[in-house]
Design a protein around this motif. Structure first.
Motif, mmCIF file in Angstrom:
data_model
loop_
_atom_site.group_PDB
_atom_site.id
_atom_site.type_symbol
_atom_site.label_atom_id
_atom_site.label_comp_id
_atom_site.label_asym_id
_atom_site.label_seq_id
_atom_site.Cartn_x
_atom_site.Cartn_y
_atom_site.Cartn_z
ATOM 1 N N ARG A 119 59.951 -42.765 -67.597
ATOM 2 C CA ARG A 119 60.245 -42.829 -69.029
ATOM 3 C C ARG A 119 61.653 -42.309 -69.267
ATOM 4 O O ARG A 119 62.026 -41.254 -68.771
ATOM 5 C CB ARG A 119 59.245 -41.987 -69.812
ATOM 6 C CG ARG A 119 57.895 -42.634 -69.982
ATOM 7 C CD ARG A 119 57.087 -41.892 -71.035
ATOM 8 N NE ARG A 119 55.838 -42.568 -71.301
ATOM 9 C CZ ARG A 119 55.706 -43.600 -72.118
ATOM 10 N NH1 ARG A 119 56.752 -44.089 -72.749
ATOM 11 N NH2 ARG A 119 54.528 -44.164 -72.312
ATOM 12 N N LEU A 120 62.417 -43.052 -70.044
ATOM 13 C CA LEU A 120 63.772 -42.638 -70.380
ATOM 14 C C LEU A 120 63.970 -42.765 -71.885
ATOM 15 O O LEU A 120 63.360 -43.621 -72.531
ATOM 16 C CB LEU A 120 64.810 -43.516 -69.668
ATOM 17 C CG LEU A 120 64.903 -43.436 -68.139
ATOM 18 C CD1 LEU A 120 65.888 -44.471 -67.625
ATOM 19 C CD2 LEU A 120 65.322 -42.045 -67.693
ATOM 20 N N ALA A 121 64.838 -41.932 -72.428
ATOM 21 C CA ALA A 121 65.219 -42.069 -73.830
ATOM 22 C C ALA A 121 65.945 -43.405 -73.997
ATOM 23 O O ALA A 121 66.549 -43.904 -73.038
ATOM 24 C CB ALA A 121 66.129 -40.912 -74.226
ATOM 25 N N PRO A 122 65.886 -44.007 -75.186
ATOM 26 C CA PRO A 122 66.490 -45.336 -75.382
ATOM 27 C C PRO A 122 67.932 -45.460 -74.908
ATOM 28 O O PRO A 122 68.288 -46.438 -74.245
ATOM 29 C CB PRO A 122 66.381 -45.535 -76.901
ATOM 30 C CG PRO A 122 65.174 -44.754 -77.286
ATOM 31 C CD PRO A 122 65.181 -43.541 -76.390
ATOM 32 N N GLU A 123 68.770 -44.457 -75.213
ATOM 33 C CA GLU A 123 70.178 -44.547 -74.780
ATOM 34 C C GLU A 123 70.304 -44.507 -73.263
ATOM 35 O O GLU A 123 71.115 -45.228 -72.677
ATOM 36 C CB GLU A 123 70.997 -43.406 -75.401
ATOM 37 C CG GLU A 123 71.324 -43.625 -76.867
ATOM 38 C CD GLU A 123 72.275 -42.577 -77.408
ATOM 39 O OE1 GLU A 123 72.894 -41.851 -76.599
ATOM 40 O OE2 GLU A 123 72.402 -42.491 -78.642
ATOM 41 N N ALA A 124 69.498 -43.658 -72.638
ATOM 42 C CA ALA A 124 69.527 -43.555 -71.177
ATOM 43 C C ALA A 124 68.999 -44.840 -70.549
ATOM 44 O O ALA A 124 69.517 -45.298 -69.527
ATOM 45 C CB ALA A 124 68.701 -42.364 -70.714
ATOM 46 N N ARG A 125 67.952 -45.422 -71.154
ATOM 47 C CA ARG A 125 67.402 -46.683 -70.623
ATOM 48 C C ARG A 125 68.420 -47.800 -70.742
ATOM 49 O O ARG A 125 68.610 -48.586 -69.801
ATOM 50 C CB ARG A 125 66.117 -47.056 -71.374
ATOM 51 C CG ARG A 125 65.504 -48.375 -70.906
ATOM 52 C CD ARG A 125 65.038 -48.298 -69.460
ATOM 53 N NE ARG A 125 63.783 -47.562 -69.374
ATOM 54 C CZ ARG A 125 63.271 -47.126 -68.227
ATOM 55 N NH1 ARG A 125 63.918 -47.332 -67.086
ATOM 56 N NH2 ARG A 125 62.130 -46.464 -68.211
ATOM 57 N N ARG A 126 69.108 -47.865 -71.872
ATOM 58 C CA ARG A 126 70.115 -48.926 -72.044
ATOM 59 C C ARG A 126 71.234 -48.766 -71.017
ATOM 60 O O ARG A 126 71.686 -49.749 -70.433
ATOM 61 C CB ARG A 126 70.699 -48.903 -73.460
ATOM 62 C CG ARG A 126 71.582 -50.123 -73.736
ATOM 63 C CD ARG A 126 72.207 -50.089 -75.114
ATOM 64 N NE ARG A 126 72.799 -51.376 -75.436
ATOM 65 C CZ ARG A 126 73.951 -51.829 -74.943
ATOM 66 N NH1 ARG A 126 74.647 -51.080 -74.092
ATOM 67 N NH2 ARG A 126 74.415 -53.017 -75.281
ATOM 68 N N ALA A 127 71.658 -47.520 -70.800
ATOM 69 C CA ALA A 127 72.706 -47.265 -69.811
ATOM 70 C C ALA A 127 72.244 -47.682 -68.413
ATOM 71 O O ALA A 127 73.009 -48.279 -67.643
ATOM 72 C CB ALA A 127 73.098 -45.790 -69.827
ATOM 73 N N ASP A 157 73.384 -62.228 -74.441
ATOM 74 C CA ASP A 157 73.536 -60.802 -74.775
ATOM 75 C C ASP A 157 73.656 -59.965 -73.507
ATOM 76 O O ASP A 157 74.467 -59.028 -73.432
ATOM 77 C CB ASP A 157 72.332 -60.301 -75.583
ATOM 78 C CG ASP A 157 72.241 -60.928 -76.963
ATOM 79 O OD1 ASP A 157 73.283 -61.395 -77.479
ATOM 80 O OD2 ASP A 157 71.129 -60.960 -77.521
ATOM 81 N N LEU A 158 72.833 -60.293 -72.519
ATOM 82 C CA LEU A 158 72.811 -59.554 -71.256
ATOM 83 C C LEU A 158 74.156 -59.674 -70.536
ATOM 84 O O LEU A 158 74.772 -58.674 -70.157
ATOM 85 C CB LEU A 158 71.687 -60.102 -70.370
ATOM 86 C CG LEU A 158 71.465 -59.401 -69.036
ATOM 87 C CD1 LEU A 158 70.705 -58.097 -69.255
ATOM 88 C CD2 LEU A 158 70.689 -60.319 -68.086
ATOM 89 N N VAL A 159 74.601 -60.911 -70.358
ATOM 90 C CA VAL A 159 75.863 -61.160 -69.656
ATOM 91 C C VAL A 159 77.030 -60.553 -70.419
ATOM 92 O O VAL A 159 77.918 -59.921 -69.838
ATOM 93 C CB VAL A 159 76.071 -62.670 -69.436
ATOM 94 C CG1 VAL A 159 77.476 -62.959 -68.895
ATOM 95 C CG2 VAL A 159 75.011 -63.219 -68.475
ATOM 96 N N SER A 160 77.011 -60.717 -71.736
ATOM 97 C CA SER A 160 78.095 -60.188 -72.555
ATOM 98 C C SER A 160 78.218 -58.668 -72.421
ATOM 99 O O SER A 160 79.324 -58.132 -72.295
ATOM 100 C CB SER A 160 77.866 -60.565 -74.026
ATOM 101 O OG SER A 160 78.941 -60.132 -74.819
ATOM 102 N N ALA A 161 77.087 -57.985 -72.413
ATOM 103 C CA ALA A 161 77.104 -56.525 -72.267
ATOM 104 C C ALA A 161 77.663 -56.125 -70.906
ATOM 105 O O ALA A 161 78.451 -55.176 -70.791
ATOM 106 C CB ALA A 161 75.703 -55.964 -72.449
ATOM 107 N N GLY A 162 77.272 -56.849 -69.859
ATOM 108 C CA GLY A 162 77.778 -56.561 -68.519
ATOM 109 C C GLY A 162 79.271 -56.793 -68.415
ATOM 110 O O GLY A 162 80.009 -55.972 -67.854
ATOM 111 N N LEU A 163 79.743 -57.898 -68.997
ATOM 112 C CA LEU A 163 81.171 -58.197 -68.953
ATOM 113 C C LEU A 163 81.969 -57.216 -69.810
ATOM 114 O O LEU A 163 83.101 -56.858 -69.461
ATOM 115 C CB LEU A 163 81.424 -59.639 -69.408
ATOM 116 C CG LEU A 163 80.827 -60.727 -68.505
ATOM 117 C CD1 LEU A 163 81.195 -62.113 -69.032
ATOM 118 C CD2 LEU A 163 81.263 -60.567 -67.064
ATOM 119 N N ASP A 164 81.375 -56.770 -70.935
ATOM 120 C CA ASP A 164 82.019 -55.731 -71.749
ATOM 121 C C ASP A 164 82.307 -54.498 -70.897
ATOM 122 O O ASP A 164 83.399 -53.919 -70.959
ATOM 123 C CB ASP A 164 81.111 -55.304 -72.907
ATOM 124 C CG ASP A 164 81.186 -56.235 -74.107
ATOM 125 O OD1 ASP A 164 82.121 -57.054 -74.162
ATOM 126 O OD2 ASP A 164 80.302 -56.146 -74.975
#
Length: 200
Positions: free
Chosen positions: A9-17, A60-67
């Motif tokens: 289990r991770l907090a939302p920000e940690a999971r997104r990271a 969205d996935l690819v865009s976040a990775g390229l960001d």
């Protein structure tokens, strides 16, 4: 066989990271055109739906990775070419940095290299925009080199910047090819000295 990752289990920000980091790994392994939510979920040890809850579509996935890759590269180029360094020192610093990143953070460079070949993909215009940002940073250093009499007065600053940033690919590929540190040092110096007047 891939090692199974235990779910935690991770907090939302940690999971997104975590998912963002796994996205970069997936992009490096499968390529910008082929990486999917499933690849990210497998690496993160979560369900595919969990990945979708953070990155709704593949775009969205690819865009976040390229960001993330773009931010990493731009920050490193900006830092290496900073105003506090002499011209040759700045150019050597960034050239060395390209090799170091390939050695210590290879997934970032693999995504950069793959992205640079996607001329038919919808991500290509975005790559060109990022490349233009890198070129403009390098142009400032070459313009300073001309002003300080360290480079030929005939040097075309835009062309030099394009060649120099392109040499970043060469240095990264050489690192991946396993050339020795001595060879890397020679290559790095040769790249930079190509732009400098003799003895400068």
């Amino acid at each position: 066989m891939k090692e199974k990752i235990r779910r935690t289990r991770l907090a939302p920000e940690a999971r997104r990271a975590q998912l963002l980091q796994c996205t970069i790994v997936a992009l490096a392994e499968y390529g910008v055109a082929r990486a999917t939510h499933s690849h990210v979920a497998e690496r993160a040890g979560v369900s595919v739906s969990a990945v979708h809850s953070y990155f709704r579509t593949r775009n969205d996935l690819v865009s976040a990775g390229l960001d993330a890759v773009e931010e990493f590269l731009v920050t490193n180029v900006e830092t290496s070419l900073g105003e506090g360094r002499g011209v040759r020192e700045a150019l050597m610093r960034l050239a060395t940095e390209f090799a170091r990143i390939a050695r210590e953070n290879p997934d970032i460079i693999k995504v950069w290299l793959d992205w640079s070949t996607g001329v038919r993909a919808d991500t290509w215009p975005r790559y060109v925009d990022m490349l233009t940002r890198l070129h403009k940073m390098a142009e400032k250093v070459f313009a300073r080199g001309k002003r300080e009499g360290l480079m030929s007065p005939e040097l075309n600053v835009k062309a030099a910047a394009r060649l120099y940033i392109g040499d970043g690919h060469t240095l990264a590929l050489s690192q991946f090819a396993g050339v020795t540190q001595r060879e890397m040092d020679i290559l790095t110096a040769q790249i930079v000295d190509t732009f400098m007047l003799p003895g400068k």
